[in-house]
Design a protein around this motif. Sequence first.
Motif, short mmCIF file in Angstrom:
data_model
loop_
_atom_site.label_atom_id
_atom_site.label_comp_id
_atom_site.label_asym_id
_atom_site.label_seq_id
_atom_site.Cartn_x
_atom_site.Cartn_y
_atom_site.Cartn_z
N ALA A 18 -44.84 -10.77 -74.39
CA ALA A 18 -43.44 -10.44 -74.12
C ALA A 18 -43.02 -10.83 -72.70
CB ALA A 18 -43.19 -8.95 -74.35
N SER A 19 -43.93 -10.70 -71.76
CA SER A 19 -43.58 -10.99 -70.37
C SER A 19 -43.21 -12.46 -70.18
CB SER A 19 -44.72 -10.60 -69.43
OG SER A 19 -45.85 -11.42 -69.64
N ALA A 20 -43.63 -13.34 -71.07
CA ALA A 20 -43.30 -14.76 -70.97
C ALA A 20 -41.80 -15.01 -71.13
CB ALA A 20 -44.08 -15.57 -72.02
N LEU A 21 -41.11 -14.15 -71.85
CA LEU A 21 -39.66 -14.31 -72.04
C LEU A 21 -38.84 -13.43 -71.12
CD1 LEU A 21 -38.88 -14.73 -75.84
CD2 LEU A 21 -38.65 -16.38 -74.00
N GLN A 55 -56.53 -14.72 -81.78
CA GLN A 55 -55.78 -14.51 -80.55
C GLN A 55 -54.31 -14.31 -80.89
OE1 GLN A 55 -55.98 -17.67 -77.65
NE2 GLN A 55 -54.60 -16.62 -76.25
N LEU A 56 -53.74 -13.21 -80.41
CA LEU A 56 -52.34 -12.93 -80.65
C LEU A 56 -51.47 -13.90 -79.87
CD1 LEU A 56 -50.85 -9.44 -81.05
CD2 LEU A 56 -49.62 -11.14 -79.70
N ILE A 57 -50.59 -14.61 -80.59
CA ILE A 57 -49.74 -15.62 -79.96
C ILE A 57 -48.25 -15.28 -80.05
CG2 ILE A 57 -51.39 -17.49 -80.23
CD1 ILE A 57 -49.55 -18.35 -82.69
N GLY A 58 -47.91 -14.26 -80.85
CA GLY A 58 -46.50 -13.91 -80.98
C GLY A 58 -46.33 -12.59 -81.69
N TRP A 59 -45.15 -12.01 -81.55
CA TRP A 59 -44.85 -10.73 -82.19
C TRP A 59 -43.37 -10.68 -82.53
CZ3 TRP A 59 -41.13 -7.85 -79.83
CH2 TRP A 59 -40.87 -8.14 -78.49
N LEU A 60 -43.05 -9.82 -83.47
CA LEU A 60 -41.68 -9.60 -83.92
C LEU A 60 -41.48 -8.12 -84.19
CD1 LEU A 60 -38.98 -10.91 -85.18
CD2 LEU A 60 -40.16 -10.61 -87.35
N HIS A 61 -40.41 -7.54 -83.63
CA HIS A 61 -40.05 -6.15 -83.91
C HIS A 61 -38.73 -6.16 -84.66
CE1 HIS A 61 -38.28 -2.14 -82.28
NE2 HIS A 61 -38.73 -2.00 -83.52
N VAL A 62 -38.70 -5.49 -85.81
CA VAL A 62 -37.55 -5.45 -86.68
C VAL A 62 -37.27 -4.00 -87.05
CG1 VAL A 62 -36.57 -6.35 -88.83
CG2 VAL A 62 -38.28 -7.68 -87.61
N SER A 80 -41.15 -12.78 -79.56
CA SER A 80 -41.71 -13.52 -78.45
C SER A 80 -42.94 -14.28 -78.91
CB SER A 80 -42.08 -12.56 -77.31
OG SER A 80 -42.46 -13.27 -76.16
N VAL A 81 -43.04 -15.52 -78.46
CA VAL A 81 -44.20 -16.37 -78.76
C VAL A 81 -44.73 -16.89 -77.43
CG1 VAL A 81 -44.97 -18.50 -79.91
CG2 VAL A 81 -43.29 -17.00 -81.03
N SER A 82 -46.04 -16.91 -77.28
CA SER A 82 -46.63 -17.38 -76.02
C SER A 82 -46.25 -18.83 -75.75
CB SER A 82 -48.16 -17.24 -76.06
OG SER A 82 -48.70 -18.14 -76.99
N ASP A 83 -46.19 -19.16 -74.46
CA ASP A 83 -45.83 -20.53 -74.07
C ASP A 83 -46.68 -21.59 -74.76
OD1 ASP A 83 -43.83 -19.65 -72.34
OD2 ASP A 83 -45.17 -19.60 -70.60
N GLN A 84 -47.99 -21.32 -74.85
CA GLN A 84 -48.92 -22.30 -75.41
C GLN A 84 -48.71 -22.51 -76.92
OE1 GLN A 84 -49.56 -19.45 -73.92
NE2 GLN A 84 -51.25 -19.58 -72.45
N ALA A 85 -48.10 -21.55 -77.58
CA ALA A 85 -47.95 -21.63 -79.04
C ALA A 85 -46.54 -21.98 -79.48
CB ALA A 85 -48.38 -20.29 -79.66
#
Length: 142
Positions: A18-21, A55-62, A80-85
């Motif tokens: 999340a901090s990436a965004l 490895q967790l690369i992204g998440w979604l809250h709905v 949010s999705v990690s920069d690398q992914a």
Amino acid sequence: MDVRIAVLQDAKAIADVASALGYESKTANDLAEKRLERLLKSNNDRVWVAEINGQLIGWLHVQHAFRAASADFIEILGLSVSDQARLKGAGRALVEKAKEWALAENITLRVRTNDVREGAKMFYSTLGFSISKTQSVFEFSS
């Protein structure tokens, strides 16, 4: 890539991605766990995560939102999705989970995005979302 419902042990990785965004960065682990625990216990919230090789690369809250004077809907509250992914399908796969939930409930899926996030607006447009209104957000803080 695997997409699954989040578990409490994902809290730190969710906060890191999340901090990436620009979401609250460096959230204390115990606070991240408390937030996720509350969401996982809720009947109205879902949190999915995307992983590659564990490895967790992204998440979604709905959230299933209920209103006193209008029809309820399901709303994407965070993605949010990690920069690398990025641009590898994780965001799309996560949003598909929200679409499936909305279809199962037979209600609208909604998402709000900051008007300055052109990339986010383009992303949601390519997934079939359309702008239904613009609005201002007011806050009161004590």
